[in-house]
Scaffold this motif. Structure first.
Motif, mmCIF file in Angstrom:
data_model
loop_
_atom_site.group_PDB
_atom_site.id
_atom_site.type_symbol
_atom_site.label_atom_id
_atom_site.label_comp_id
_atom_site.label_asym_id
_atom_site.label_seq_id
_atom_site.Cartn_x
_atom_site.Cartn_y
_atom_site.Cartn_z
ATOM 1 N N ALA A 249 -12.021 0.266 -5.911
ATOM 2 C CA ALA A 249 -13.237 -0.539 -5.810
ATOM 3 C C ALA A 249 -12.854 -2.006 -5.918
ATOM 4 N N VAL A 250 -13.471 -2.849 -5.118
ATOM 5 C CA VAL A 250 -13.220 -4.288 -5.136
ATOM 6 C C VAL A 250 -14.459 -4.962 -5.711
ATOM 7 N N GLY A 251 -14.291 -5.680 -6.814
ATOM 8 C CA GLY A 251 -15.425 -6.332 -7.457
ATOM 9 C C GLY A 251 -16.387 -5.299 -8.016
ATOM 10 N N GLU A 252 -17.648 -5.452 -7.714
ATOM 11 C CA GLU A 252 -18.670 -4.528 -8.185
ATOM 12 C C GLU A 252 -19.024 -3.481 -7.133
ATOM 13 N N GLY A 253 -18.256 -3.446 -6.040
ATOM 14 C CA GLY A 253 -18.549 -2.482 -4.980
ATOM 15 C C GLY A 253 -18.122 -1.070 -5.356
ATOM 16 N N ARG A 254 -18.530 -0.142 -4.540
ATOM 17 C CA ARG A 254 -18.178 1.259 -4.759
ATOM 18 C C ARG A 254 -16.750 1.504 -4.301
ATOM 19 N N PRO A 255 -16.049 2.478 -4.888
ATOM 20 C CA PRO A 255 -14.690 2.794 -4.437
ATOM 21 C C PRO A 255 -14.691 3.218 -2.965
ATOM 22 N N GLN A 256 -13.745 2.745 -2.236
ATOM 23 C CA GLN A 256 -13.589 3.127 -0.837
ATOM 24 C C GLN A 256 -12.109 3.113 -0.483
ATOM 25 N N THR A 257 -11.827 3.603 0.704
ATOM 26 C CA THR A 257 -10.439 3.732 1.160
ATOM 27 C C THR A 257 -10.040 2.473 1.929
ATOM 28 N N TRP A 258 -8.822 1.993 1.646
ATOM 29 C CA TRP A 258 -8.288 0.787 2.285
ATOM 30 C C TRP A 258 -6.903 1.101 2.833
ATOM 31 N N MET A 259 -6.485 0.356 3.834
ATOM 32 C CA MET A 259 -5.110 0.406 4.325
ATOM 33 C C MET A 259 -4.367 -0.793 3.761
ATOM 34 N N HIS A 260 -3.376 -0.512 2.900
ATOM 35 C CA HIS A 260 -2.611 -1.575 2.251
ATOM 36 C C HIS A 260 -1.421 -1.960 3.128
ATOM 37 N N SER A 261 -1.243 -3.266 3.331
ATOM 38 C CA SER A 261 -0.078 -3.782 4.060
ATOM 39 C C SER A 261 0.439 -5.011 3.329
ATOM 40 N N GLN A 262 1.712 -5.302 3.501
ATOM 41 C CA GLN A 262 2.314 -6.449 2.826
ATOM 42 C C GLN A 262 3.352 -7.089 3.732
ATOM 43 N N ALA A 266 6.115 -17.943 3.156
ATOM 44 C CA ALA A 266 7.019 -19.095 3.202
ATOM 45 C C ALA A 266 7.610 -19.423 1.840
ATOM 46 N N MET A 267 7.026 -18.920 0.762
ATOM 47 C CA MET A 267 7.569 -19.123 -0.572
ATOM 48 C C MET A 267 8.569 -18.014 -0.887
ATOM 49 N N PRO A 268 9.795 -18.328 -1.212
ATOM 50 C CA PRO A 268 10.777 -17.286 -1.517
ATOM 51 C C PRO A 268 10.302 -16.403 -2.673
ATOM 52 N N GLY A 269 10.333 -15.108 -2.465
ATOM 53 C CA GLY A 269 9.954 -14.166 -3.504
ATOM 54 C C GLY A 269 8.491 -13.818 -3.521
ATOM 55 N N TRP A 270 7.644 -14.612 -2.867
ATOM 56 C CA TRP A 270 6.225 -14.316 -2.823
ATOM 57 C C TRP A 270 5.952 -13.264 -1.748
ATOM 58 N N THR A 271 5.095 -12.333 -2.054
ATOM 59 C CA THR A 271 4.717 -11.269 -1.113
ATOM 60 C C THR A 271 3.210 -11.268 -0.962
ATOM 61 N N LEU A 272 2.748 -11.284 0.273
ATOM 62 C CA LEU A 272 1.309 -11.245 0.541
ATOM 63 C C LEU A 272 0.879 -9.800 0.756
ATOM 64 N N HIS A 273 -0.164 -9.395 0.073
ATOM 65 C CA HIS A 273 -0.730 -8.049 0.185
ATOM 66 C C HIS A 273 -2.133 -8.158 0.775
ATOM 67 N N LEU A 274 -2.495 -7.165 1.610
ATOM 68 C CA LEU A 274 -3.807 -7.173 2.264
ATOM 69 C C LEU A 274 -4.370 -5.762 2.262
ATOM 70 N N LEU A 275 -5.668 -5.652 1.978
ATOM 71 C CA LEU A 275 -6.386 -4.377 2.050
ATOM 72 C C LEU A 275 -7.353 -4.441 3.220
ATOM 73 N N THR A 276 -7.093 -3.592 4.239
ATOM 74 C CA THR A 276 -7.974 -3.516 5.401
ATOM 75 C C THR A 276 -8.896 -2.318 5.231
ATOM 76 N N PRO A 277 -10.224 -2.509 5.289
ATOM 77 C CA PRO A 277 -11.141 -1.382 5.064
ATOM 78 C C PRO A 277 -10.986 -0.307 6.126
ATOM 79 N N GLU A 278 -10.941 0.921 5.643
ATOM 80 C CA GLU A 278 -10.811 2.052 6.577
ATOM 81 C C GLU A 278 -12.145 2.368 7.239
#
Length: 590
Positions: A249-262, A266-278
């Motif tokens: 669940a994101v915030g106060e929303g109901r739990p749902q399925t997401w596609m996680h990608s990373q 440009a910052m060494p060691g930093w990794t960007l993560h994204l949740l795309t709604p299914e």
């Protein structure tokens, strides 16, 4: 059939559902990967823009003058410059530290939380810049309490002595708001897995996994963080670079399925993560695949049932018809024996008709060959005249060669013998054309050169034209490829030239014009003479068998020529003209 339909539906439904699920997951993975790359590109653009400011300020003369000899006037000028620059670049704050870490000028010099007069020699971005000429560090502000990325650059004097450090603090509020509006939760974690930048405020400074000592050492966050702030995220972050499904669940929303990608940043060691709604894409695709499979199997089962029923009905009808036919035949044989005999006689007539049709086809080929041989017989005299001239010349050159050899004039004798060879080859070419023209061969439509067929016909009729005093005029280039049979086309050329020569026989100004025209996909071969022409009553039925204007003609030549041209997919017609006769053979271009 019901059992087979049920088994096929279950099997195909499972296969189609699994295939649809894989396709939907692959499409969702592509969307998630593209979304992560786009978010990373936005972050990289923001970082590159902000990194340029400390580098430029480190070379600014006012900043160097402030660090070398600070005074009130220089401080005021630099404060105002930093204030304008921070507004233009949307930076949180830009400030200048001397070599001891004391803030001399700052863009927030007007604010109650001004950095002016505060020492920051304990912050890593200061110590790193003094040591390595630049530094980058993410931490909470000591006065504002707001997190941000500190970008620092050392300022050196002309002799290389460190004078101080220029620092820019970048806060990601605008970027996080932009990510939040996209509806796809995104966050950036440092090497230790601590969330630094995120579109979900509740996830800030939480960890992508349990924080042990190793992860704490790798983390780039400032020690001002409370230890209880590093709690894990409400879901397990998948390992590896390949996108994976997670449910949370994101915030106060109901739990749902997401596609996680990373993806990296440009910052060494930093990794960007994204949740795309299914958004139920996988379930919808699986249901659609299974429904399609069920529909297909149902339609196939229905078609099979209809075909089976039809087959049974056809078998029943055939059996009934066969029984009725046998019964009818039995009654016919009993009651009408004569009709049976007549039927046998009719069958014999049909067979005779088939044989007659075959004989007619054979006769037509023989008629074509006979017409060719008849034309050949008529041009033999002119061909003999063609051959007599080279023979006489050979005789003369042979006597001349003997005299030259007796006089030891070998060069001139060699020329005479060479001319004898050329004349012999000419006679061979004429006789070869006669042999090929008279040959009976199975017609084969192929790509041929029109000029070859024209020259073959002219070779056989040139003597006839010269004997009749007929001038031949050529218009157009015959170097074009057509679809025809060369020997049969030569027969048409010979027949049309022979007809024109006979029509102009005894005429003083006899002239034959042979024209080649290209019209789109057609090639027109035109034979035009200036003879007496064709009477209108004869022209209307000129291509009818046994219609002729000559006393000794059979009326089959033009009929055969039209059949030959038609077999090539072309047409042969008579064009009305004021004088003479004009025949046009339209052929297919290759």
């Amino acid at each position: 059939m019901a059992a087979a339909w049920l088994a096929a539906s279950l099997f195909l439904g499972g296969v189609a559902g699994e295939a649809a699920r894989r396709n939907a997951l692959e499409e969702l993975e592509r969307q998630a990967t593209a979304g992560a790359a786009m978010h990373a590109a936005v972050l990289r653009s923001e970082l590159e823009k902000q990194r340029a400011a400390p580098v430029i300020l480190a070379e600014d003369p006012d900043v160097a003058r402030l660090l070398a000899a600070p005074d009130a006037r220089t401080v005021d000028r630099v404060d105002r410059k930093l204030e304008r620059l921070a507004i233009q670049m949307r930076a949180a704050v830009i400030y200048v530290l001397d070599a001891k870490g004391l803030t001399l000028a700052s863009s927030n010099w007007r604010a109650p939380t001004s950095f002016v007069g505060i020492r920051y020699d304990f912050r890593p971005y200061f110590t790193n810049a003094m040591r390595d000429a630049k530094g980058e560090f993410y931490a909470l502000g000591t006065r504002s309490g707001r997190p941000g990325l500190y970008l620092s650059r050392r300022v050196d004097s002309s002799d290389g002595t460190p004078l101080g450090v220029v620092v820019l603090k970048l806060e990601f509020d605008a970027l996080e708001s932009e990510w939040r509006s996209s509806g796809e939760p995104a966050w950036v974690a440092d090497p230790g897995g601590v969330v630094l930048v995120t579109s979900v405020p509740e996830w800030r400074f939480r960890a992508t996994g349990p924080m042990d000592e190793t992860r704490r050492r790798l983390s780039q966050t400032d020690l001002t963080l409370r230890p209880d702030a590093l709690a894990p995220l409400p879901f397990r972050t998948p390992d590896g670079d390949r996108p994976r499904l997670v449910r949370t669940a994101v915030g106060e929303g109901r739990p749902q399925t997401w596609m996680h990608s990373q993806t990296g940043t440009a910052m060494p060691g930093w990794t960007l993560h994204l949740l795309t709604p299914e958004r139920g894409m996988v379930g919808t695709a699986v249901a659609g695949g299974r429904g399609l499979a069920l529909l297909i199997t149902s339609l196939l089962a229905l078609a099979a049932a209809l075909l089976l029923r039809r087959r049974h009905q056809a078998i029943a009808r055939a059996r009934a018809e066969e029984e009725g036919r046998l019964e009818l035949e039995r009654r016919i044989r009993e009651r009408t024996h004569e009709l049976h005999e007549a039927n046998l006689a009719l069958n014999r007539q049909i067979e005779e008709r088939r044989r007659a049709e075959a004989a007619r086809e054979l006769l037509r080929d023989e008629l074509v060959q006979a017409s060719k041989l008849a034309a050949l017989g008529q041009i033999v005299a002119s061909v003999a005249h063609e051959i007599n001239q080279p023979v006489a010349a050979i005789w003369t050159h042979a006597d001349t060669a003997v005299l030259l050899l007796e006089r030891d004039q070998t060069d001139k004798a060699r020329d005479a013998l060479r001319k004898i060879g050329d004349l012999t080859r000419r006679i061979g070419a004429i006789t070869q054309d006669l042999r090929l023209f008279s040959r009976k061969a199975a017609p084969s439509i192929d790509e041929i050169r029109l000029e070859d067929a024209i020259q073959g016909g002219l070779q056989l009729t040139r003597g006839r034209l010269e004997e009749g005093g007929i001038s031949l005029e050529r218009i157009g280039d015959g170097d074009v490829n057509i679809l025809a049979d060369q020997f049969r086309l030569e027969q048409v050329v010979v027949n049309l030239i022979k007809n024109a020569a006979e029509a102009m026989e005894g005429q003083d100004d006899a002239r034959l014009v042979l024209t080649v025209e290209r019209q789109g996909e057609r090639v027109r071969l035109i034979f035009a003479d200036n003879g007496p022409g064709v009477a209108p009553e004869v022209a209307s039925q000129l291509f009818t068998p046994f219609v002729t204007t000559r006393a000794n003609g059979l009326g089959l030549g033009l009929v055969i020529c039209r059949d030959i041209i038609a077999s090539f997919g072309g047409e042969l017609d008579l064009l009305p003209t004021a004088r003479g006769a004009t025949f046009i053979a339209s052929l297919k271009a290759a």
